[in-house]
Design a protein around this motif. Structure first.
Motif, PDB file in Angstrom:
ATOM      1  N   SER A  43      -1.291  -0.267  -1.102  1.00 22.53           N
ATOM      2  CA  SER A  43      -2.073  -1.392  -0.577  1.00 22.53           C
ATOM      3  C   SER A  43      -2.486  -2.371  -1.660  1.00 22.53           C
ATOM      4  O   SER A  43      -2.873  -3.499  -1.362  1.00 22.53           O
ATOM      5  N   GLY A  44      -2.418  -1.955  -2.919  1.00 21.51           N
ATOM      6  CA  GLY A  44      -2.812  -2.852  -3.992  1.00 21.51           C
ATOM      7  C   GLY A  44      -1.728  -3.827  -4.383  1.00 21.51           C
ATOM      8  O   GLY A  44      -1.978  -5.034  -4.497  1.00 21.51           O
ATOM      9  N   PHE A  46      -8.072  -1.693  -0.169  1.00 18.47           N
ATOM     10  CA  PHE A  46      -7.564  -1.257  -1.467  1.00 18.47           C
ATOM     11  C   PHE A  46      -8.592  -0.422  -2.221  1.00 18.47           C
ATOM     12  O   PHE A  46      -8.252   0.609  -2.822  1.00 18.47           O
ATOM     13  N   TYR A  59      -1.461  -2.841   6.039  1.00 18.60           N
ATOM     14  CA  TYR A  59      -1.854  -1.655   5.267  1.00 18.60           C
ATOM     15  C   TYR A  59      -1.121  -0.410   5.764  1.00 18.60           C
ATOM     16  O   TYR A  59      -0.663   0.421   4.959  1.00 18.60           O
ATOM     17  N   ASN A 117      -7.939   3.273  -3.316  1.00 14.72           N
ATOM     18  CA  ASN A 117      -7.859   3.559  -4.741  1.00 14.72           C
ATOM     19  C   ASN A 117      -8.832   4.649  -5.148  1.00 14.72           C
ATOM     20  O   ASN A 117      -8.485   5.547  -5.932  1.00 14.72           O
TER      21      ASN A 117
END
Length: 324
Positions: free
Chosen positions: A105-106, A142, A274, A146
């Motif tokens: 997603s980053g 994100f 996503y 993360n």
């Protein structure tokens, strides 16, 4: 147009970085362990701190976060089911869990959100009024991904080879937990972290996340015997890229049914993106760090990244049909 734009501006640069890593290792025999330490102890913590500190999250953040955790839990269950059916050992089980629970997603997610909301029908009089809302939701996704990847994902990667106690010891030696706490303290205490002398270093370090991660994958690929017809890799790839976007759609509709307005049209498309992006690159980095089925993890990352050029285009188009 969208299809070729994704290929040119997202996929090609990523695969070029992988090829650079592949060539550099072939030429110089680089130390991938050193790069992984650089990622875990400087680059990822810097990226998490700066993004968590700077982002103002929407009022529906709690609902979106709940949906993210729900899909991660579904990924955990699906991976466990596949493991039982395919008789995986502990190493494969944990690698499969990481693959189905954590998304890229980053890197890809951010690029896709910028792409989608910078083109029609989201452009009004030459402006992009929906891009800011989309980016806030994307950064929220994100940050959650993360943090969980660098705690739960790290634990699962180590758990494939280490005892639970040893794995927890490794997790608590990683800086991500303390960086997350520090970012929250700085954010809610009113302290201006941007004036801290280390802030420029964190911004520059965080910007290195994509190139360093993908070059590291290229190095690992050079040392991996690629099995393009590996049934386990393809099974995980198909489940990741085809099942989970539809689960994401069901989650969006269910959330809006239970609490109307949970997902705006913009947030719905961002959440669908996503759910459709490939496996997180860091899952392969953790597998390399702990020697936890690194060949399988690396091939799943590369396989889903390559195939997602086609599947993501379909789900972005589907999102336009359903939410615009």
């Amino acid at each position: 147009m969208v299809f070729f734009y994704i290929l040119e501006h997202t996929m090609v640069p990523i695969f070029l970085l992988v090829l650079i890593g592949f060539y550099l290792d072939k030429k110089f025999s680089l130390d991938v362990k050193t790069l992984s330490k650089l990622l875990f102890y400087l680059i990822i913590p810097s990226f998490v701190f700066t993004n968590l500190y700077k982002t103002d999250f929407p009022a529906t953040s709690a609902i979106i976060i709940s949906c993210i955790f729900f899909l991660m839990f579904i990924g955990f269950l699906v991976a466990t089911f596949i493991s039982k059916m395919r008789h995986y050992d502990a190493c494969m089980l944990e690698s499969c869990r990481n693959a189905l629970m954590f998304n890229n997603s980053g890197n890809l997610g951010v690029a896709l959100v910028i792409l989608v909301f910078s083109h029609d029908p989201f452009v009004v009089n030459g402006q992009t009024p929906y891009l800011a809302e989309a980016m806030v939701v994307q950064i929220l996704i994100f940050v959650i991904q993360n943090i969980t990847l660098n705690t739960i994902g790290l634990y699962q990667a180590g758990r494939g080879r280490l005892s639970a106690r040893d794995t927890l010891g490794v997790v608590f030696r990683m800086p991500i937990i303390y960086v997350f706490t520090a970012a929250l303290v700085a954010r809610f205490s009113g302290w201006d972290a941007t004036q801290f002398f280390f802030w420029p270093i964190m911004e520059m370090s965080g910007a290195a996340l994509l190139p360093v991660a993908m070059i590291s994958i290229g190095i690992q690929l050079h040392r991996t015997t690629i099995k393009w017809l590996d049934h386990e890799v393809w099974l995980t790839s198909i489940v990741k890229l085809m099942l989970f976007p539809f689960l994401g759609l069901a989650t969006i509709y269910a959330a809006n049914l239970i609490i109307p307005g949970s997902f705006s049209p913009v947030a719905s498309i961002v959440f669908l993106i996503y759910c459709s992006v490939p496996v997180a690159v860091n899952t392969a980095m953790y597998a390399i760090e702990f020697n936890n089925c690194p060949e399988y993890a690396t091939q799943v990352v590369m396989n889903t990244t390559a195939l997602s050029a086609f599947t993501m285009t379909f789900f972005i188009f589907l999102g336009h049909l359903l939410f615009i």
